[in-house]
Design an enzyme around this catalytic site. Structure first.
Site, mmCIF file in Angstrom:
data_model
loop_
_atom_site.group_PDB
_atom_site.id
_atom_site.type_symbol
_atom_site.label_atom_id
_atom_site.label_comp_id
_atom_site.label_asym_id
_atom_site.label_seq_id
_atom_site.Cartn_x
_atom_site.Cartn_y
_atom_site.Cartn_z
ATOM 1 N N GLY A 108 25.510 27.988 6.015
ATOM 2 C CA GLY A 108 25.797 28.605 7.312
ATOM 3 C C GLY A 108 25.008 29.869 7.554
ATOM 4 N N SER A 153 21.793 50.863 19.635
ATOM 5 C CA SER A 153 22.783 50.312 20.572
ATOM 6 C C SER A 153 22.408 48.919 21.047
ATOM 7 C CB SER A 153 22.958 51.237 21.778
ATOM 8 O OG SER A 153 21.837 51.159 22.647
ATOM 9 N N GLU A 162 21.008 56.312 20.531
ATOM 10 C CA GLU A 162 20.029 55.307 20.966
ATOM 11 C C GLU A 162 18.710 55.973 21.336
ATOM 12 O OE1 GLU A 162 17.672 52.524 22.024
ATOM 13 O OE2 GLU A 162 19.634 51.929 21.218
ATOM 14 N N HIS A 176 39.431 27.972 42.341
ATOM 15 C CA HIS A 176 40.168 29.211 42.634
ATOM 16 C C HIS A 176 41.579 29.104 42.052
ATOM 17 C CE1 HIS A 176 41.642 32.678 44.906
ATOM 18 N NE2 HIS A 176 42.715 31.941 45.181
#
Length: 482
Positions: free
Chosen positions: A40, A197, A219, A461
């Site tokens: 994996g 970030s 960042e 909806h």
């Protein structure tokens, strides 16, 4: 004597590797896969899946702490047991790890346990792993093969990537963490500095903030999640800061001082000013680099560039019979890109008709922070750089009935169309469950759907998906519910 000759051998059993192996077997190839550590790969064991398990725990914890807003009263004080949270995450990983083993057996794919090294085109040697697993590996499945020399007409390198380290700020596993350590803390820290970030950094920042940790993100670029559309990035930053995250952009960590149980990060902003932030740990999330070393690529003359294997549109390297897919073959370093790339590669090897090169402009990206971020295609800035005459539509979550009912009314959807042709160039989202919504726009782009067809599509909806249609309507001055 054991059979050591195959049609296809794949080095690495991450999402790209094991999916390619399955497709290879389906196409009738005698197939083997070599794995040195975990079936994996990183995604299943240390990336995509276990981080989502952690984030799910954080999401439930967030909801519980805001139960009053849903008319609910919870008795006592809510507490997060970090050992149980981590145990659940590792359990999810172990379950899926076993699932990959089952798929290998089901598809009659041989698993060769060990570390592979190419010796010449069509041949590799498998030996003992040169370094121990990050943690004790899951039990080796019964019946797998081991050390020895193996041959195959086609060898596919799918060795993935590992965390990138900055000189002088190398992770030590104790005070400076990569995602490996951040995923299984022995105890919950009180404070963290997250360096970077991108998706990895912001997801861990979001998780730890939900758990009550004081988190500061540093960042280098002007926006968090800098690959995202600038408007979405700014929206996400505001939402993250509202949750208590501290974010410093256009800044870099230049030095880290270590004490017995804490670090002090020296943070320099673009104006040259330096401040110091002391925290329990620093998470280094400054990207990843391909695992191209020590597998024989150099000796065989396989071309690499900036830490990744150079391939053509079908995974072929410059050396006949050797291929590469996934993270080791370059960005975007995403599991779903690796899977699709692997299928293209093996189908091209099989000579199937109509095999198309991957369109990198239609690969979705998802970040599972709170709120989530998802996107596909061109940003507004990129569309303009290409000289496109565009239409831009937007729709806010606070105008959607389902979002309001869920208590998730902080979000937005943004779409970008070519004004002349109606082609959907890009879609960008921030808000609840947008990582599940983005596939709608991916399908639309893949089918070359126009704005008119989207406007004539009936969305159910009440759903969050209705906002997708409303954003399209907005781009053409026809929005209804705003």
């Amino acid at each position: 004597m054991a059979d050591t000759n195959y049609d296809v051998i794949i080095i690495g059993s991450g999402p790209g590797g094991y999916v390619t192996a399955i497709r290879s077997a389906q196409l009738g190839f005698k197939t083997a896969i070599v794995e040195r550590e975990h079936l994996g790969g990183i995604c299943l064991n240390w990336g995509c899946i276990p981080t989502k398990a952690l984030l799910r725990s954080a999401e439930i914890f967030d909801h519980a702490n805001h139960a009053k807003s849903f008319g609910l009263t919870l008795e006592g004080t809510m507490k997060a047991d970090v050992k149980d949270v981590v145990a659940r995450s590792r359990g999810v990983s172990a379950r899926l790890n076993g699932g990959v083993g089952f798929l290998m057996k089901k598809n009659k794919i041989d698993v060769i346990w060990g570390e592979a090294k190419l010796t010449k085109p069509g041949e590799l040697v498998v030996g003992k792993p040169s370094k121990p697993a990050v943690e004790p590996q899951h039990p080796v499945p019964k019946g797998v093969k081991g050390e020895g020399t193996y041959t195959a007409k086609h060898i596919i390198v799918a060795t993935g990537a590992r965390p990138r380290a900055l000189p002088g700020i190398e992770p030590d596993g104790k005070l400076i963490w990569t995602y490996f350590e951040a995923m299984k803390p022995a105890k919950m820290p009180k404070s963290l500095v997250v360096m970077g970030s991108g998706a990895i950094g912001i997801e861990f920042a979001s998780f730890y903030r939900s758990m009550g940790v004081d988190v500061t993100v540093v960042e280098l670029m002007a926006n968090v999640m800098p690959v995202e559309d600038a408007e979405i990035s700014k929206f996400a930053r505001k939402a993250l800061e509202k949750r208590g995250l501290k974010i410093i952009t256009e800044a870099k960590v230049t030095k880290v001082d270590k004490a017995a149980n804490s670090i002090t990060a020296h943070v320099e902003t673009k104006d040259g000013k330096v401040s110091q932030i002391t925290a329990d740990h620093l998470i280094s999330a400054v990207g990843v680099q391909g695992n191209i070393e020590n597998i024989g690529l150099e000796a065989l003359g396989v071309k690499t560039d900036r830490g990744c294997v150079v391939i053509d549109d079908y995974g072929r390297t410059n050396v006949p019979g050797i291929y590469a897919i996934g993270d080791v073959a370059g960005p975007p370093m995403l599991a779903h890109k690796a899977e699709h790339e692997g299928v293209i590669c093996i189908e091209k090897i099989a000579g199937l008709p109509g095999v198309h090169a991957m369109d990198h402009g239609k690969i979705p990206g998802c970040t599972y922070c709170n709120p989530q971020v998802a996107s596909v295609g061109l940003t507004e800035a990129k569309a303009k750089e290409q000289g496109r005459d565009i239409r831009v539509g937007r729709y806010m979550f606070n105008a959607n009935g389902k979002a309001i009912a869920l208590g998730e009314d902080n979000g937005m959807i943004k779409v970008i169309f070519d004004k002349k042709t109606g082609e959907l160039l890009g879609a960008h989202m921030c808000g609840a469950e947008v990582t599940e919504l983005i596939q709608g726009f991916v399908v639309a782009m893949n089918l070359e759907t126009t704005e008119e067809e989207l406007m004539h599509t009936i969305f159910p909806h009440p759903t969050l998906s209705e906002m997708m249609k409303e954003s399209v309507l907005d781009a053409y001055g026809k929005v209804l519910n705003a």
